[in-house]
Design a protein around this motif. Sequence first.
Motif, PDB file in Angstrom:
ATOM      1  N   TYR A  20       0.574  -1.288   0.103  1.00  0.00           N
ATOM      2  CA  TYR A  20       0.296   0.476  -0.242  1.00  0.00           C
ATOM      3  C   TYR A  20       0.707   1.303   0.130  1.00  0.00           C
ATOM      4  N   GLU A  70      -7.684  -3.101  -6.591  1.00  0.00           N
ATOM      5  CA  GLU A  70      -7.780  -3.424  -5.028  1.00  0.00           C
ATOM      6  C   GLU A  70      -9.133  -4.789  -4.976  1.00  0.00           C
ATOM      7  N   VAL A  74      -6.521  -7.983  -4.051  1.00  0.00           N
ATOM      8  CA  VAL A  74      -6.142  -7.673  -3.133  1.00  0.00           C
ATOM      9  C   VAL A  74      -6.864  -8.674  -2.303  1.00  0.00           C
ATOM     10  N   LEU A 149      -1.919  -9.388   5.617  1.00  0.00           N
ATOM     11  CA  LEU A 149      -1.176  -9.388   4.462  1.00  0.00           C
ATOM     12  C   LEU A 149      -0.356 -10.148   5.336  1.00  0.00           C
ATOM     13  N   LEU A 158       4.068 -11.078  -1.098  1.00  0.00           N
ATOM     14  CA  LEU A 158       2.985 -10.711  -1.593  1.00  0.00           C
ATOM     15  C   LEU A 158       4.116 -10.028  -2.983  1.00  0.00           C
ATOM     16  N   GLU A 162       1.621  -8.086  -5.892  1.00  0.00           N
ATOM     17  CA  GLU A 162       1.969  -6.934  -6.004  1.00  0.00           C
ATOM     18  C   GLU A 162       2.530  -7.185  -8.133  1.00  0.00           C
TER      19      GLU A 162
END
Length: 218
Positions: A20, A70, A74, A149, A158, A162
Amino acid sequence: MQQRDPAAAHTAFARRMNIYANIHKGLRTMMTDTLATVGCVDVYDRTALDAACTSVLELCDACSSHLFHENKFVHPAMEVCRPGSTAHIAAEHDEHLAAIAEIRAAVSELCDVCRSPANEQAALELYRKLALFVGENFVHMHVEHNRVLWACYSDEELQKLEGRIVAAMPLAESLMFMRWMVPAMNPAERAMLLTGIQSTAPARVLSAVLDVVQPYLS
């Protein structure tokens, strides 16, 4: 029972992969810059007015894109390991999409107004809607769901998450985010990002990124 050191725990979290941090820095900068542009625009200067309206629409596109990615990437990752963990933020996303639609309508109204004092009122209405949207987004972005996360995924996982987000964007869209994100970073963050691009992407991609960001860097 061994007590945990809060400072040590915070330091450990700070070292984790944060998907983020950089994008939110870029969005905050874009939001405040656009808000300032609308606030000081000369409504009787058509060129300046059109440029301000274009900036607002570009911000709307950026925010819509950020919400989409997102929601698509996510939130499902969070729901897999913590069902229900995205419910509140997903509801806020719906509110933001509605607000974006209102801002777009306000831009259209401002652009349709003839040269008259009505321009001033339409510009003020757009400014007020945009200011409220920016304020609400600043609060929204403050609540980053890193703890969920981090509890569920390694830094390597992660980074791959991304990477999937970036891969899903057309190059022009990625460059738009880079234009705002890279100048908003501190030097260490900037060096890490650009070094990563240099080591993983074709040379033309790094060149395109540098062309976009260099005008905004000292």
